[in-house]
Design a protein around this motif. Structure first.
Motif, PDB file in Angstrom:
ATOM      1  N   VAL A 143       0.837  -1.207   0.000  1.00 29.26           N
ATOM      2  CA  VAL A 143       0.000   0.000   0.000  1.00 29.26           C
ATOM      3  C   VAL A 143       0.873   1.259   0.000  1.00 29.26           C
ATOM      4  CG1 VAL A 143      -1.504   1.383   1.477  1.00 29.26           C
ATOM      5  CG2 VAL A 143      -2.068  -0.993   1.014  1.00 29.26           C
ATOM      6  N   LYS A 144       0.473   2.227  -0.820  1.00 29.48           N
ATOM      7  CA  LYS A 144       1.215   3.492  -0.926  1.00 29.48           C
ATOM      8  C   LYS A 144       0.301   4.668  -0.590  1.00 29.48           C
ATOM      9  CE  LYS A 144       4.454   1.993  -4.550  1.00 29.48           C
ATOM     10  NZ  LYS A 144       4.078   0.565  -4.545  1.00 29.48           N
ATOM     11  N   GLU A 145       0.920   5.819  -0.382  1.00 34.81           N
ATOM     12  CA  GLU A 145       0.155   7.044  -0.173  1.00 34.81           C
ATOM     13  C   GLU A 145      -0.252   7.624  -1.523  1.00 34.81           C
ATOM     14  OE1 GLU A 145       0.892   9.774   3.015  1.00 34.81           O
ATOM     15  OE2 GLU A 145       2.666   8.632   3.651  1.00 34.81           O
ATOM     16  N   HIS A 146      -1.243   8.505  -1.512  1.00 34.16           N
ATOM     17  CA  HIS A 146      -1.840   8.997  -2.751  1.00 34.16           C
ATOM     18  C   HIS A 146      -0.839   9.674  -3.668  1.00 34.16           C
ATOM     19  CE1 HIS A 146      -1.852  12.649  -0.278  1.00 34.16           C
ATOM     20  NE2 HIS A 146      -1.933  13.313  -1.415  1.00 34.16           N
ATOM     21  N   PHE A 147       0.104  10.428  -3.098  1.00 34.15           N
ATOM     22  CA  PHE A 147       1.037  11.158  -3.950  1.00 34.15           C
ATOM     23  C   PHE A 147       2.018  10.212  -4.631  1.00 34.15           C
ATOM     24  CE2 PHE A 147       2.395  11.497   0.495  1.00 34.15           C
ATOM     25  CZ  PHE A 147       3.672  10.941   0.463  1.00 34.15           C
ATOM     26  N   ASP A 157       1.343  16.104 -10.364  1.00 35.89           N
ATOM     27  CA  ASP A 157       2.657  16.742 -10.539  1.00 35.89           C
ATOM     28  C   ASP A 157       2.809  17.905  -9.565  1.00 35.89           C
ATOM     29  OD1 ASP A 157       4.990  17.959 -11.466  1.00 35.89           O
ATOM     30  OD2 ASP A 157       4.573  17.406 -13.546  1.00 35.89           O
ATOM     31  N   PHE A 158       3.614  17.690  -8.542  1.00 39.97           N
ATOM     32  CA  PHE A 158       3.865  18.736  -7.552  1.00 39.97           C
ATOM     33  C   PHE A 158       5.031  19.628  -7.964  1.00 39.97           C
ATOM     34  CE2 PHE A 158       1.980  15.105  -5.365  1.00 39.97           C
ATOM     35  CZ  PHE A 158       0.862  15.706  -4.799  1.00 39.97           C
ATOM     36  N   GLU A 159       5.996  19.051  -8.677  1.00 35.46           N
ATOM     37  CA  GLU A 159       7.184  19.809  -9.072  1.00 35.46           C
ATOM     38  C   GLU A 159       6.813  20.931 -10.042  1.00 35.46           C
ATOM     39  OE1 GLU A 159      11.525  19.041 -11.197  1.00 35.46           O
ATOM     40  OE2 GLU A 159      10.417  17.346 -10.334  1.00 35.46           O
ATOM     41  N   ARG A 160       6.012  20.622 -11.056  1.00 28.78           N
ATOM     42  CA  ARG A 160       5.602  21.654 -12.004  1.00 28.78           C
ATOM     43  C   ARG A 160       4.657  22.658 -11.349  1.00 28.78           C
ATOM     44  NH1 ARG A 160       6.195  17.301 -15.717  1.00 28.78           N
ATOM     45  NH2 ARG A 160       7.612  17.859 -17.442  1.00 28.78           N
ATOM     46  N   THR A 170      -1.032  21.714  -6.723  1.00 30.73           N
ATOM     47  CA  THR A 170      -0.912  20.459  -7.447  1.00 30.73           C
ATOM     48  C   THR A 170      -1.406  20.631  -8.870  1.00 30.73           C
ATOM     49  OG1 THR A 170      -1.452  19.298  -5.383  1.00 30.73           O
ATOM     50  CG2 THR A 170      -1.486  17.998  -7.400  1.00 30.73           C
ATOM     51  N   VAL A 171      -0.751  19.978  -9.801  1.00 30.51           N
ATOM     52  CA  VAL A 171      -1.259  19.832 -11.163  1.00 30.51           C
ATOM     53  C   VAL A 171      -1.780  18.404 -11.311  1.00 30.51           C
ATOM     54  CG1 VAL A 171      -0.669  19.721 -13.608  1.00 30.51           C
ATOM     55  CG2 VAL A 171       0.264  21.568 -12.187  1.00 30.51           C
ATOM     56  N   LEU A 172      -3.071  18.266 -11.620  1.00 29.50           N
ATOM     57  CA  LEU A 172      -3.661  16.963 -11.911  1.00 29.50           C
ATOM     58  C   LEU A 172      -3.872  16.846 -13.419  1.00 29.50           C
ATOM     59  CD1 LEU A 172      -6.402  16.654  -9.139  1.00 29.50           C
ATOM     60  CD2 LEU A 172      -4.170  15.516  -9.198  1.00 29.50           C
ATOM     61  N   GLY A 277       5.046  22.951   8.079  1.00 31.75           N
ATOM     62  CA  GLY A 277       5.536  21.632   8.469  1.00 31.75           C
ATOM     63  C   GLY A 277       4.473  20.560   8.557  1.00 31.75           C
ATOM     64  N   ARG A 278       3.198  20.924   8.394  1.00 33.83           N
ATOM     65  CA  ARG A 278       2.114  19.939   8.505  1.00 33.83           C
ATOM     66  C   ARG A 278       1.651  19.531   7.112  1.00 33.83           C
ATOM     67  NH1 ARG A 278      -2.562  22.238  12.107  1.00 33.83           N
ATOM     68  NH2 ARG A 278      -3.334  20.120  11.748  1.00 33.83           N
ATOM     69  N   ASP A 279       1.601  18.220   6.866  1.00 34.65           N
ATOM     70  CA  ASP A 279       1.094  17.677   5.600  1.00 34.65           C
ATOM     71  C   ASP A 279       1.742  18.350   4.391  1.00 34.65           C
ATOM     72  OD1 ASP A 279      -0.796  15.948   6.912  1.00 34.65           O
ATOM     73  OD2 ASP A 279      -2.051  17.695   7.261  1.00 34.65           O
ATOM     74  N   THR A 280       3.065  18.416   4.402  1.00 33.87           N
ATOM     75  CA  THR A 280       3.770  19.091   3.321  1.00 33.87           C
ATOM     76  C   THR A 280       3.827  18.246   2.057  1.00 33.87           C
ATOM     77  OG1 THR A 280       5.858  18.267   4.225  1.00 33.87           O
ATOM     78  CG2 THR A 280       5.171  20.490   4.865  1.00 33.87           C
ATOM     79  N   ARG A 281       3.692  16.926   2.177  1.00 35.84           N
ATOM     80  CA  ARG A 281       3.668  16.046   1.010  1.00 35.84           C
ATOM     81  C   ARG A 281       2.238  15.815   0.565  1.00 35.84           C
ATOM     82  NH1 ARG A 281       7.800  12.542  -0.081  1.00 35.84           N
ATOM     83  NH2 ARG A 281       6.671  12.382  -2.065  1.00 35.84           N
ATOM     84  N   GLY A 282       2.025  15.878  -0.739  1.00 35.36           N
ATOM     85  CA  GLY A 282       0.724  15.493  -1.258  1.00 35.36           C
ATOM     86  C   GLY A 282      -0.303  16.600  -1.260  1.00 35.36           C
ATOM     87  N   MET A 283      -1.581  16.177  -1.342  1.00 37.46           N
ATOM     88  CA  MET A 283      -2.699  17.097  -1.573  1.00 37.46           C
ATOM     89  C   MET A 283      -3.555  17.364  -0.341  1.00 37.46           C
ATOM     90  SD  MET A 283      -4.224  15.779  -5.227  1.00 37.46           S
ATOM     91  CE  MET A 283      -5.709  16.758  -4.976  1.00 37.46           C
ATOM     92  N   LEU A 284      -3.148  16.901   0.804  1.00 37.08           N
ATOM     93  CA  LEU A 284      -4.021  17.015   1.976  1.00 37.08           C
ATOM     94  C   LEU A 284      -4.262  18.462   2.411  1.00 37.08           C
ATOM     95  CD1 LEU A 284      -3.111  14.002   4.258  1.00 37.08           C
ATOM     96  CD2 LEU A 284      -5.421  14.753   3.687  1.00 37.08           C
ATOM     97  N   ARG A 285      -3.250  19.301   2.319  1.00 37.18           N
ATOM     98  CA  ARG A 285      -3.382  20.679   2.813  1.00 37.18           C
ATOM     99  C   ARG A 285      -2.876  21.626   1.728  1.00 37.18           C
ATOM    100  NH1 ARG A 285      -4.378  21.963   8.052  1.00 37.18           N
ATOM    101  NH2 ARG A 285      -3.800  19.865   8.700  1.00 37.18           N
TER     102      ARG A 285
END
Length: 434
Positions: A143-147, A157-160, A170-172, A277-285
Motif C-alpha cells: 500500500v502506498k500514499e496517494h502522492f 505533478d507537484f514539481e511543475r 498540485t497539477v492533476l 511543516g504539517r502535511d507538506t507532502r501530497g494534496m491534503l493541505r
C-alpha cells in the motif's frame, strides 16, 4: 456574534463557556467584565442622549409659548438652551457610534457558546467517536500514499505546480483530473436530486463585511487571500459557506420559506497560516482546492434536527463511494470559532494508516445571523427573529480524491474507479498509467 443582553444576564455562563474553550479563567473573567463595563458606558450615554433629545423637544414647545405670551427674554434663553442641546446631541451621536463600534469590536472576537452536550476537552485527542461506518480492510505491505500513486501514474505533478505557484499546489492530469471533476459532479447531483439542496454558483471574491458575517474576519484575516478592488479589496473565499450563508444577509425571510438549503461546488483558497511543516507532502493541505459545501438557514426550533440531517447527507457521499469513515463529536477545545456543536467526518486513508477529516458539519445558532442581520418572520407573522445557520462540507473534493486513490489502489499501481463514479468517467473501470 453573541447577544450583549444575554451576556449581561448570564456573565457567569459566558465565563464558563470561554474556559471550556481553553481560555484561562482570569482572561475569561476580565473579558466578560470589560464587555459589561463597555455596555454600561454605552447604555448610560444613550440614556443621557435620549434625555437631552426629550429636553430639546420640550424646550422647542416652550419657545413657542414664550413668544405667544410676549416673553422675548425667556424665548431667547430657551433658544440658547436648544442650541447648546443641539451641539451636545451632534457630538453625542458621534460618541454613540464610537461606543457602538468599540463594543461590537469586543464582541466580534468572542467565540460562540458550546451546547451543554458538547464534550469538554483541549484538542483533537478529546474528541468523541459518534459512530464508525465500514470495516477497515487488511493493509497489505504494498500500500502506498496517494502522492506516490499519483506521481507513478504520471497524473499528479507537484514539481511543475511549484514552478507555477510555489508550495501547496498540485497539477492533476488525465484520469485523476477527470476523477476529481467526477467526484464534484457526483456530490452535487446527490445533494440536489436526493437531499433537497438548491445548487448555487456564487462569487468567489467577496467584501469584508461578508467575511465578517461568517466570522472569517477579524479573527482569521491571516488565513485569507485578498485582491485589490477599486479603493478597497475583495477576499477570495476560503469556503463557499461564506457567500452561501450571506445570501440572506440584511433580509427578513418569511417563515414558510425555511429551511433554505444551498449547495455549491467551488474552488476554495486558504493561506494555511500556522500550518508550516504539517502535511507538506501530497494534496491534503493545499492553498487551492475544490469543495462541495452545504449550507442551511433554519428557524430557531429546527436547527438541531437540521444538524443531524446535514451530517447524514455528508456521510451518504462516503457510503456511496464505499469508503470507511468515522464521525466524531468535536470537543470544546477543537471546535470552530462560530460553532455551537460540530461533527467531523474522518475518512480512512490506508496509505497513512489513519483517519483524516473530510467534512466538518456545524450548527452556529444565531451567531452568524447577528453579524449578518439576517432574520425571519415568526409563524404568526408578528415578530422577527434571527435565523439559525448551519454549514458543512459535502465533501472536500480533493480529500475525497485522495481517499479513493488510496482505498481503491491496486498492487500494479492502477486505481479502480468506484462504481458510483463510472457514469461520470465515460464507463471506465480503472485508471492506469498510459
Amino acid at each position: 456574534m453573541l447577544d450583549i443582553k444575554w451576556i449581561r444576564d448570564n456573565p457567569k455562563a459566558l465565563v464558563e463557556a470561554l474556559v471550556k474553550r481553553s481560555w484561562s479563567a482570569d482572561d475569561a473573567q476580565s473579558t466578560v467584565d470589560g464587555l459589561i463595563t463597555s455596555d454600561e458606558a454605552r447604555r448610560e450615554h444613550v440614556t443621557e442622549l435620549q434625555t437631552k433629545q426629550e429636553r430639546r423637544n420640550a424646550a422647542s414647545k416652550e419657545i413657542g409659548n414664550a413668544m405667544r405670551s410676549g416673553d422675548a427674554a425667556l424665548a431667547e434663553r430657551l433658544k440658547a438652551e436648544v442650541g447648546e442641546i443641539k451641539t451636545f446631541i451632534q457630538n453625542g451621536e458621534a460618541r454613540e457610534r464610537e461606543l457602538d463600534k468599540a463594543l461590537n469590536d469586543e464582541l466580534s472576537v468572542l467565540p460562540n457558546v458550546p451546547f451543554d452536550d458538547v464534550p469538554v476537552g483541549k484538542d483533537e485527542h478529546d474528541n468523541v467517536v459518534k459512530h464508525i461506518v465500514g470495516k477497515l480492510p487488511t493493509r497489505p505491505n504494498w500500500v502506498k500514499e496517494h502522492f506516490e500513486i499519483g506521481e507513478a501514474l504520471g497524473m499528479m505533478d507537484f514539481e511543475r505546480a511549484a514552478k507555477l505557484s510555489g508550495s501547496r499546489f498540485t497539477v492533476l492530469k488525465s484520469g485523476l483530473a477527470r476523477m476529481e471533476r467526477a467526484l464534484g459532479q457526483f456530490m452535487l447531483d446527490l445533494h440536489t436530486t436526493e437531499h433537497g439542496y438548491e445548487e448555487v454558483i456564487p462569487p468567489l471574491m467577496v467584501k469584508d463585511d461578508v467575511l465578517f458575517g461568517t466570522n472569517q474576519l477579524p479573527k482569521f484575516e491571516e488565513d485569507l487571500f485578498f485582491t485589490p478592488h477599486g479603493e478597497g479589496r475583495l477576499g477570495l473565499i476560503p469556503t463557499a459557506e461564506v457567500p452561501l450563508t450571506n445570501l440572506v444577509r440584511e433580509e427578513i425571510t418569511t417563515h414558510e420559506k425555511l429551511p433554505l438549503r444551498y449547495t455549491a461546488l467551488t474552488p476554495c483558497f486558504r493561506s494555511e497560516a500556522g500550518s508550516a511543516g504539517r502535511d507538506t507532502r501530497g494534496m491534503l493541505r493545499q492553498h487551492q482546492f475544490y469543495k462541495v459545501e452545504l449550507v442551511s438557514i433554519t428557524d430557531q426550533e429546527s436547527s438541531l434536527a437540521e444538524h443531524e440531517r446535514m451530517t447524514q447527507c455528508a456521510e451518504e457521499v462516503l457510503k456511496r463511494l464505499e469508503l470507511p469513515f468515522r464521525t466524531m463529536t468535536l470537543c470544546t477545545g477543537d471546535m470552530g470559532f462560530g460553532a455551537r456543536k460540530t461533527y467531523d467526518i474522518e475518512v480512512w486513508l490506508p496509505g497513512q494508516n489513519a483517519y483524516r477529516e473530510i467534512s466538518s458539519c456545524s450548527v452556529c445558532g444565531d451567531f452568524q445571523a447577528r453579524r449578518m442581520d439576517a432574520r425571519y418572520k415568526d409563524k404568526d407573522g408578528k415578530g422577527n427573529r434571527f435565523v439559525h445557520t448551519l454549514n458543512g462540507s459535502g465533501t472536500a473534493v480533493g480529500r475525497a480524491l485522495i481517499a479513493v486513490i488510496e482505498n481503491y489502489q491496486n498492487e500494479d499501481g492502477s486505481v479502480t474507479i468506484p462504481e458510483v463514479l463510472r457514469p461520470y468517467m465515460g464507463g471506465r473501470e480503472k485508471i492506469e498509467s498510459k
